[in-house]
Enzyme design. Structure first.
Site: not given
Length: 447
Positions: A198-200, A202, A227
């Site tokens: 995951y990241c902020t 995508g 997220i």
């Protein structure tokens, strides 16, 4: 044809405040083949500038990566424009969890080699062979699977204030650093583990998932929309948030709260805190976590050395900075041996405090002046009145990118060096303040 900003950040902030319009902060990205990125960039600027779009946008031959804000009234006009661009038609827009009218103060659209600096040679692997996208509910279920390894593909200062429970949080300053570290750390699990990333928003996982599939990882999954989209789905579907704390964002907000859990500490005193700031010493500008008490006592600086520097006259500070190439350190220089309570690498999932929710209300105010100087030993700020007037007893707001928004009442003041009760346009006014004033600060009178 205007293809660049004509207003400073300070002038734009004043216009936003005076307009009274609520703005939306949002982000999106798309990989696509853009033949002429410069022409595409220029066309975006012309249209978006008319729609009062502000933000940081990167365009490359491989696509677009955008974080921006715009007046809520212009949202549908903006969406209609995106729909005229084939590869952006019906694209999902990640609307920020927490809104702030001053999240962005300039429209910056830059042409880059890549929309994310990943350090990868795209010609060596199939960038379209990405991992399986999971929504919030399926992501939560896979997190519960003991055969799952979840990896945070953000930087150390991002994961420190918030992350998914049980996530591997690499101690890195850039996305490109995390790829070989994670590959080495997980090389024995290519066949039998679920690699969940995951990241902020995508975008980092789009490339990372393809990279890890290329490297032989069989079961690769990524959080759809990052997220930001996860939080929206959690609220909409009434799911449990497996993400705890804050989501760091690369704009004036520096973070948006996902849960009430505070999992980090003030880097100076150790109190529970997850509010990032930048050191007020422009030659340092260190990104760090600072509580309100330390912010007041240290005047928004990260160390005794920086506190000493900001007490010098502005010309002396400029002389110290002259010839020093800081580069883009605002979000990268997140470590210092001066930060006693800085944590990175292996992080705890246990909250150490609960955040209180601020009560926000729109305050009617009018711009009357700007910051000139601060005398730290005396605790006195100086302003120039540019329009209207200021009277003893008036409620005021001092606002700026670093100062934030501070509200207080002027009890006593000096006008042009003498005790006075009224200051008008052209006057220099001084009064006691518990925080430092900067040249970028604006002075408002509360109506």
């Amino acid at each position: 044809m205007q293809l660049y900003n004509t207003l400073s950040a300070e002038e734009r902030a004043a216009l936003i405040e005076e307009s009274g319009k609520q703005r939306l902060t949002l982000s999106f990205y798309a990989y696509a083949n853009i033949e002429d990125p410069q022409a595409f960039r220029d066309s975006l600027f012309v249209t978006w500038n008319k729609l009062e779009v502000l933000g940081r946008i990167y365009v490359a031959k491989e696509g677009i990566n955008a974080q921006l804000s715009l007046p809520a009234d212009n949202f549908y006009a903006f969406k209609d424009h995106l729909d005229t661009i084939p590869f952006l038609k019906d694209i999902r827009l990640n609307v920020a969890v927490e809104q702030d009218d001053l999240s962005f103060l300039k429209l910056t659209i830059k042409v880059r080699n890549k929309i994310v600096a990943d350090g990868l040679d795209d010609a060596t692997f199939d960038v379209t062979n990405k991992g399986v996208h999971l929504g919030a509910n399926d992501f939560n279920k896979m997190l519960e699977d003991p055969n799952t390894i979840v990896v945070d593909f953000r930087n150390h200062y991002e994961s420190e204030v918030g992350h998914f429970k049980g996530a591997i949080t690499p101690d890195v300053e850039t996305f490109r650093e995390s790829l070989p570290i994670i590959e080495e750390q997980l090389q024995d699990y290519k066949e039998d583990k679920n690699l969940l990333m995951y990241c902020t928003g995508g975008i980092r996982c789009e490339k990372a998932s393809a990279f890890f599939r290329h490297k032989g990882f069989k079961n690769v999954y990524q959080l759809e929309g990052g997220i930001i989209e996860y939080t929206r789905q959690v609220k909409e579907e009434n799911l449990e948030s497996k993400f705890i704390g804050k989501n760091f964002v690369f704009d004036g907000r520096l973070g948006e709260r996902i849960t009430d859990d505070i999992i980090s500490q003030c880097h100076q005193c150790g109190k529970p805190c997850d509010n990032h700031t930048n050191c007020a010493n422009e030659a340092c500008h260190l990104l760090f976590i600072q509580c309100d008490d330390c912010k007041a006592s240290m005047h928004n600086t990260c160390s005794a050395e920086c506190l000493e520097v900001i007490q010098l006259p502005e010309e002396e500070q400029k002389a110290l900075r002259r010839g020093v190439n800081k580069g883009n350190m605002i979000f990268r220089k997140g470590k210092s041996d001066k930060l006693t309570y800085k944590h990175s690498g292996v992080l705890s999932d246990t909250p150490i405090a609960t955040a209180t929710k601020p009560v926000r209300a729109r305050i009617r105010k009018t711009l009357i002046g700007k910051g000139e100087h601060y005398y730290p030993k005396a605790g006195v700020g100086q302003f120039t009145i540019e329009q209207g007037e200021l009277k003893a007893g008036d409620k005021i707001i001092i606002s700026g990118p670093t100062t934030g928004e501070q509200q207080l009442t002027v009890e006593n003041m000096r006008v042009n060096g003498n005790e006075g009760a009224v200051a008008t346009a052209g006057d220099k006014v001084t009064f006691n303040l518990p925080f430092r004033v900067r040249l970028s600060d604006k002075l408002y009178r509360v109506l």
